[in-house]
Scaffold this motif. Structure first.
Motif, mmCIF file in Angstrom:
data_model
loop_
_atom_site.group_PDB
_atom_site.id
_atom_site.type_symbol
_atom_site.label_atom_id
_atom_site.label_comp_id
_atom_site.label_asym_id
_atom_site.label_seq_id
_atom_site.Cartn_x
_atom_site.Cartn_y
_atom_site.Cartn_z
ATOM 1 N N UNK A 1 0.848 -1.188 0.000
ATOM 2 C CA UNK A 1 0.000 0.000 0.000
ATOM 3 C C UNK A 1 0.881 1.233 0.000
ATOM 4 N N UNK A 2 0.317 2.329 -0.488
ATOM 5 C CA UNK A 2 1.001 3.618 -0.467
ATOM 6 C C UNK A 2 0.159 4.553 0.386
ATOM 7 N N UNK B 102 -2.114 15.849 5.149
ATOM 8 C CA UNK B 102 -1.469 17.139 4.890
ATOM 9 C C UNK B 102 -0.813 17.197 3.502
ATOM 10 N N UNK B 103 -0.249 16.085 3.030
ATOM 11 C CA UNK B 103 0.344 16.044 1.685
ATOM 12 C C UNK B 103 -0.747 16.163 0.630
ATOM 13 N N UNK B 104 -1.852 15.458 0.840
ATOM 14 C CA UNK B 104 -2.979 15.554 -0.086
ATOM 15 C C UNK B 104 -3.486 16.987 -0.149
ATOM 16 N N UNK C 74 -3.778 4.545 0.190
ATOM 17 C CA UNK C 74 -4.499 4.615 1.461
ATOM 18 C C UNK C 74 -4.294 6.011 2.034
ATOM 19 N N UNK C 75 -5.345 6.791 2.106
ATOM 20 C CA UNK C 75 -5.250 8.135 2.660
ATOM 21 C C UNK C 75 -5.355 8.028 4.179
ATOM 22 N N UNK C 76 -4.363 8.589 4.866
ATOM 23 C CA UNK C 76 -4.324 8.521 6.327
ATOM 24 C C UNK C 76 -4.399 9.923 6.915
ATOM 25 N N UNK C 77 -5.264 10.079 7.887
ATOM 26 C CA UNK C 77 -5.519 11.375 8.512
ATOM 27 C C UNK C 77 -4.526 11.700 9.608
ATOM 28 N N UNK D 280 -7.273 8.680 -6.823
ATOM 29 C CA UNK D 280 -6.744 8.074 -5.601
ATOM 30 C C UNK D 280 -7.714 7.056 -5.022
ATOM 31 N N UNK D 281 -8.996 7.389 -5.049
ATOM 32 C CA UNK D 281 -10.013 6.478 -4.529
ATOM 33 C C UNK D 281 -10.130 5.226 -5.394
ATOM 34 N N UNK D 282 -9.881 5.358 -6.689
ATOM 35 C CA UNK D 282 -10.028 4.238 -7.614
ATOM 36 C C UNK D 282 -8.770 3.402 -7.791
ATOM 37 N N UNK D 283 -7.681 3.798 -7.152
ATOM 38 C CA UNK D 283 -6.431 3.043 -7.250
ATOM 39 C C UNK D 283 -6.251 2.302 -5.940
#
Length: 178
Positions: free
Chosen positions: A49-50, A55-57, A82-85, A75-78
């Motif tokens: 996973x990436x 904050x980067x987003x 994994x977006x982390x808060x 991003x959601x479709x790949x």
């Protein structure tokens, strides 16, 4: 698992993003997007996973304009992203890092970053640490300085391997050898 900061993420999402300078030549890196795409393919193929810290987003979305919703769809479709808060654990980690820097007498921890940028960079580092990661892909020198002090490897795009050449496209036909 790996972490992308805003620079690496931008090379993936925006084909026309300004390329980083190649330190060996001092000229813009001609294949930044291809190197990032190859890295993503390689990580995805190995089931990795990436992590994209919020904050980067946010940094990428500030300049995305009308492309912002499309970036989020990508991003959601790949599946490997994994977006982390920046959550409670990351806040505690950030507080500890900042407290240590103040105690060492260098709030900026050897960077030349403004206080605002330093907060964003430390949030990215804090998210990286609470996610148990040790590698960030980034061309940001301040991220590299902060990461090095915490045993986080920061990998600039110019050091990434180039994608392999397709043998079919590299064939050269010599004239006169019929």
């Amino acid at each position: 698992m790996a972490v992308f900061d805003a620079t690496a993420l931008l090379y993936f999402l925006e084909p026309d993003a300004a390329a980083p300078l190649d330190p060996a030549t001092g000229t813009p890196l001609q294949d930044a997007k291809e190197r990032i795409d190859f890295l993503i393919e390689s990580l995805e193929a190995s089931g990795e996973s990436i992590v994209i810290p919020t904050p980067a987003l946010s940094e990428v979305l500030v300049h995305a304009g009308e492309a912002g919703p499309q970036y989020l769809e990508i991003l959601d479709g790949t599946r490997c992203f994994r977006i982390e808060s920046f959550d409670l654990r990351a806040a505690v980690e950030l507080a500890a890092m900042t407290r240590d820097a103040i105690a060492a007498g260098d709030l900026r921890a050897g960077t030349k970053a403004t206080r605002a940028k330093l907060k964003f960079d430390r949030q990215i580092i804090a998210i990286t640490r609470v996610q148990g990661q040790t590698t960030i892909y980034s061309d940001d020198g301040d991220i590299a300085t902060l990461g090095a002090a915490l045993n986080i490897e920061v990998v600039p795009v110019h050091t990434l391997p180039r994608p392999p050449q397709d043998p079919q496209t590299s064939l050269k036909f010599e004239s006169g050898n019929d």
